[in-house]
Enzyme design. Structure first.
Site, PDB file in Angstrom:
ATOM      1  N   ASP A 387      18.891 -56.996  77.620  1.00 35.12           N
ATOM      2  CA  ASP A 387      20.177 -57.248  76.940  1.00 35.12           C
ATOM      3  C   ASP A 387      21.382 -56.772  77.761  1.00 35.12           C
ATOM      4  O   ASP A 387      22.419 -57.431  77.769  1.00 35.12           O
ATOM      5  CB  ASP A 387      20.221 -56.532  75.583  1.00 35.12           C
ATOM      6  CG  ASP A 387      19.188 -57.072  74.610  1.00 35.12           C
ATOM      7  OD1 ASP A 387      18.685 -58.177  74.844  1.00 35.12           O
ATOM      8  OD2 ASP A 387      18.882 -56.363  73.626  1.00 35.12           O
TER       9      ASP A 387
HETATM   10  P1  NDP Z   1      15.981 -54.506  76.091  1.00 33.02           P
HETATM   11  O1  NDP Z   1      15.347 -54.028  74.840  1.00 33.02           O
HETATM   12  O2  NDP Z   1      17.057 -55.501  76.006  1.00 33.02           O
HETATM   13  O3  NDP Z   1      14.873 -55.124  77.072  1.00 33.02           O
HETATM   14  C1  NDP Z   1      13.800 -54.379  77.493  1.00 33.02           C
HETATM   15  C2  NDP Z   1      12.893 -55.300  78.280  1.00 33.02           C
HETATM   16  O4  NDP Z   1      11.864 -54.482  78.822  1.00 33.02           O
HETATM   17  C3  NDP Z   1      12.220 -56.346  77.422  1.00 33.02           C
HETATM   18  O5  NDP Z   1      12.777 -57.623  77.655  1.00 33.02           O
HETATM   19  C4  NDP Z   1      10.736 -56.263  77.810  1.00 33.02           C
HETATM   20  O6  NDP Z   1      10.296 -57.537  78.269  1.00 33.02           O
HETATM   21  C5  NDP Z   1      10.723 -55.268  78.964  1.00 33.02           C
HETATM   22  N1  NDP Z   1       9.572 -54.389  78.914  1.00 33.02           N
HETATM   23  C6  NDP Z   1       9.016 -53.765  77.854  1.00 33.02           C
HETATM   24  N2  NDP Z   1       7.956 -53.047  78.230  1.00 33.02           N
HETATM   25  C7  NDP Z   1       7.835 -53.211  79.565  1.00 33.02           C
HETATM   26  C8  NDP Z   1       6.920 -52.731  80.540  1.00 33.02           C
HETATM   27  N3  NDP Z   1       5.915 -51.924  80.203  1.00 33.02           N
HETATM   28  N4  NDP Z   1       7.100 -53.092  81.822  1.00 33.02           N
HETATM   29  C9  NDP Z   1       8.111 -53.935  82.176  1.00 33.02           C
HETATM   30  N5  NDP Z   1       9.011 -54.421  81.293  1.00 33.02           N
HETATM   31  C10 NDP Z   1       8.856 -54.073  80.000  1.00 33.02           C
HETATM   32  O7  NDP Z   1      16.436 -53.191  76.865  1.00 33.02           O
HETATM   33  P2  NDP Z   1      17.819 -52.811  77.544  1.00 33.02           P
HETATM   34  O8  NDP Z   1      17.611 -51.437  78.046  1.00 33.02           O
HETATM   35  O9  NDP Z   1      18.276 -53.865  78.473  1.00 33.02           O
HETATM   36  O10 NDP Z   1      18.861 -52.821  76.361  1.00 33.02           O
HETATM   37  C11 NDP Z   1      18.817 -51.881  75.316  1.00 33.02           C
HETATM   38  C12 NDP Z   1      18.876 -52.579  73.988  1.00 33.02           C
HETATM   39  O11 NDP Z   1      18.518 -51.644  72.991  1.00 33.02           O
HETATM   40  C13 NDP Z   1      20.275 -53.081  73.653  1.00 33.02           C
HETATM   41  O12 NDP Z   1      20.200 -54.252  72.888  1.00 33.02           O
HETATM   42  C14 NDP Z   1      20.827 -51.927  72.805  1.00 33.02           C
HETATM   43  O13 NDP Z   1      21.826 -52.356  71.944  1.00 33.02           O
HETATM   44  C15 NDP Z   1      19.579 -51.499  72.059  1.00 33.02           C
HETATM   45  N6  NDP Z   1      19.553 -50.126  71.607  1.00 33.02           N
HETATM   46  C16 NDP Z   1      20.060 -49.151  72.414  1.00 33.02           C
HETATM   47  C17 NDP Z   1      20.044 -47.849  72.002  1.00 33.02           C
HETATM   48  C18 NDP Z   1      20.689 -46.808  72.870  1.00 33.02           C
HETATM   49  O14 NDP Z   1      21.286 -45.882  72.352  1.00 33.02           O
HETATM   50  N7  NDP Z   1      20.528 -46.903  74.174  1.00 33.02           N
HETATM   51  C19 NDP Z   1      19.421 -47.449  70.717  1.00 33.02           C
HETATM   52  C20 NDP Z   1      18.838 -48.549  69.975  1.00 33.02           C
HETATM   53  C21 NDP Z   1      18.932 -49.840  70.430  1.00 33.02           C
HETATM   54  P3  NDP Z   1       8.728 -57.909  78.256  1.00 33.02           P
HETATM   55  O15 NDP Z   1       8.261 -57.702  76.872  1.00 33.02           O
HETATM   56  O16 NDP Z   1       8.700 -59.310  78.706  1.00 33.02           O
HETATM   57  O17 NDP Z   1       8.065 -56.981  79.237  1.00 33.02           O
END
Ligand code: NDP
Length: 462
Positions: A387
């Site tokens: 994101d």
């Molecule tokens: P995202 O949640 O947008 O994306 C994380 C990505 O990591 C996924 O697309 C997933 O794709 C991938 N992923 C998951 N597990 C693995 C793995 N083991 N190895 C490789 N890739 C992996 O994370 P961002 O950090 O970009 O963004 C944070 C989001 O969380 C924002 O929307 C924010 O608003 C929200 N948020 C943030 C908080 C904060 O305080 N920081 C608290 C709560 C929510 P795939 O499954 O294909 O691997």
């Protein structure tokens, strides 16, 4: 109580107050954050120690039972995985808020009907904030832990219902302030905000949850400060005010980072974020690459910006990322890290993990500091972030994250993305970045894939 004990308590409270202020100051930079945590803990020990010396305590047995119970609940809470810290924090707010509400209730029934107006006003504030924070925090925990649906639930007239609930509790509070003898109305001042706490969180989508958690933190702090007035405890007033104001400031910073209007957050009505599930995505072609190809591109680069995200945390890949940083730096590549304020699942999540892996702090750059560098960057290597790199936030007015400031990784010459699949991130939306000609998808687990790249870079010695 002897004069010495009185002085001891005062000194303990004074030092605790200074430590709380220093803790907040130190917590604001990664290099001093550990010291900040120690200062906060020491301050809390002094605050509890001073309170235990208080003359008002006639029997330590209940306190001992509370201590044991608190430890039984608190120790496992402290051991949760880093990715569960937001919901863990929300649960702590719920416990604090419940405590504040119970103390307020006890104080009211002990003192009523002889409650001076000012005391009754702060007591009302205490229980209203305490009650709504209790259920609000439980709801936030449920949403983040995915026990409850993450998507926002909205209905017509929601704002009206929510504001009416809040308005009625304030009216009841005003009535009781003027007529503290009407004890029968007091439960309404707890019951209505308890319902309001639930209703406040229902319309809020998962992507807005970080702002909500810090706002609840602020509410919990303010209710504790109000309790300080009721119990005539300067320490509680100061600690609660620090908690309330720092939580508020963090909420403002988070709202800006997620482009949510703060008034929306305050009124709990920002439920328009719709998760457009992965199912709605069309299957569009992407370019993928192997670890060997990725290693070749990285080795040939002069400048690399690594963008970590939630996936790096899940995979616990930070130590491998450190090794990659070392291997590339040794080859003369200039490697920096671009940190988005809401990357991961809690504020400062990426800083904590990268600090744990001993990445030099001066290599970690905030979004505003790094964004100007991307056009001159050879490779933006995204590790488990989604994101926070989504260009739709800049261009697509229909996107639920439109307006959220992002890391401008698409401006780099080459973009490489390590993730396991084409699944969306937390906001549940597709990322157009993945379909650009300059983007290479590196499909795999973050730790495993970074390890593979390392092996290619070091000729199998990683
Ligand atoms: P995202 O949640 O947008 O994306 C994380 C990505 O990591 C996924 O697309 C997933 O794709 C991938 N992923 C998951 N597990 C693995 C793995 N083991 N190895 C490789 N890739 C992996 O994370 P961002 O950090 O970009 O963004 C944070 C989001 O969380 C924002 O929307 C924010 O608003 C929200 N948020 C943030 C908080 C904060 O305080 N920081 C608290 C709560 C929510 P795939 O499954 O294909 O691997």
């Amino acid at each position: 109580m002897t004069p010495i004990t009185t002085h001891l308590i005062e000194v303990a409270y004074l030092v605790a107050t200074a430590l709380f202020i220093l803790a907040l100051k130190w917590l604001s930079a990664p290099s001093t954050a550990r010291r900040g945590v120690w200062a906060g803990e020491l301050g809390m020990v002094l605050a509890i120690g001073g309170t235990l010396l208080h003359h008002g305590i006639v029997d330590y047995r209940w306190i001992a039972i509370g201590l044991v119970l608190g430890s039984i609940i608190g120790v496992p809470l402290g051991l949760v995985h880093m990715t569960a810290v937001p919901q863990r924090t929300a649960l702590s707010h719920a416990c604090g808020a419940l405590c504040v509400t119970l103390v307020g209730t006890a104080e009211f029934y002990l003192r009523a009907p002889n409650v001076p107006r000012f005391m009754m006003a702060v007591l009302s504030l205490e229980v209203i904030l305490g009650s709504l924070t209790f259920t609000g925090s439980l709801m936030a925990t449920g949403k983040l832990q995915e026990i409850l649906p993450q998507r926002p639930i909205t209905y017509k007239g929601q704002n009206f219902v929510n504001l009416s609930l809040l308005g009625i509790s304030i009216l009841v509070a005003i009535y009781i302030v003027l007529n503290p003898a009407h004890k029968a109305l007091f439960p309404l001042m707890i019951g209505i905000p308890l319902v309001f706490g639930v209703m406040m969180i229902v319309p809020i989508g998962g992507a807005d949850m970080p702002t909500v958690i810090s706002l609840l933190n602020s509410y919990a702090g303010l209710s504790a400060a109000a309790m300080g007035f009721v119990l005539d405890s300067k320490l509680l007033i100061i600690a609660g005010a620090l908690d309330g104001s720092s939580g508020f400031i963090l909420s403002v910073i988070m709202s800006k980072a997620m482009n949510r209007s703060f008034s929306n957050v305050l009124f709990g009505a920002f439920g328009q974020v719709q998760a457009t599930a992965a199912a709605t995505q069309e299957a569009r072609p992407v370019h993928s690459a192997t670890a060997e190809e990725a290693a070749t591109i990285l080795a040939a680069a002069n400048t690399v910006v690594i963008v970590p995200g939630y996936g790096m945390a899940v995979a616990q890949a930070q130590h491998k990322v450190r090794e990659l940083y070392d291997a590339l730096t040794k080859r003369g590549v200039d490697v920096k890290f671009g940190i988005h304020p809401v990357a991961g699942r809690m504020p400062g999540h990426m800083n904590v993990l990268l600090a744990e892996a001993d990445i030099p702090y001066d290599r970690l750059l905030d979004m505003d500091a790094i964004n100007g560098d991307f056009p001159q960057t050879d490779v933006a290597l995204i590790i488990g972030a989604n994101d926070v790199t989504n260009p739709a936030a800049r261009t697509d007015q229909s996107s639920p994250i439109y307006g959220m400031p992002i890391l401008d990784v698409d401006k780099a010459r080459t973009v490489m993305v390590i993730k396991r699949s084409m699944n969306p991130g937390f906001a549940g939306i597709d990322n157009p970045l993945y379909y650009l000609d300059k983007t290479l998808m590196l499909f795999g687990d973050a730790k495993g894939f970074v390890g593979d790249i390392l092996r290619e870079l070091t000729g199998g010695h990683a």
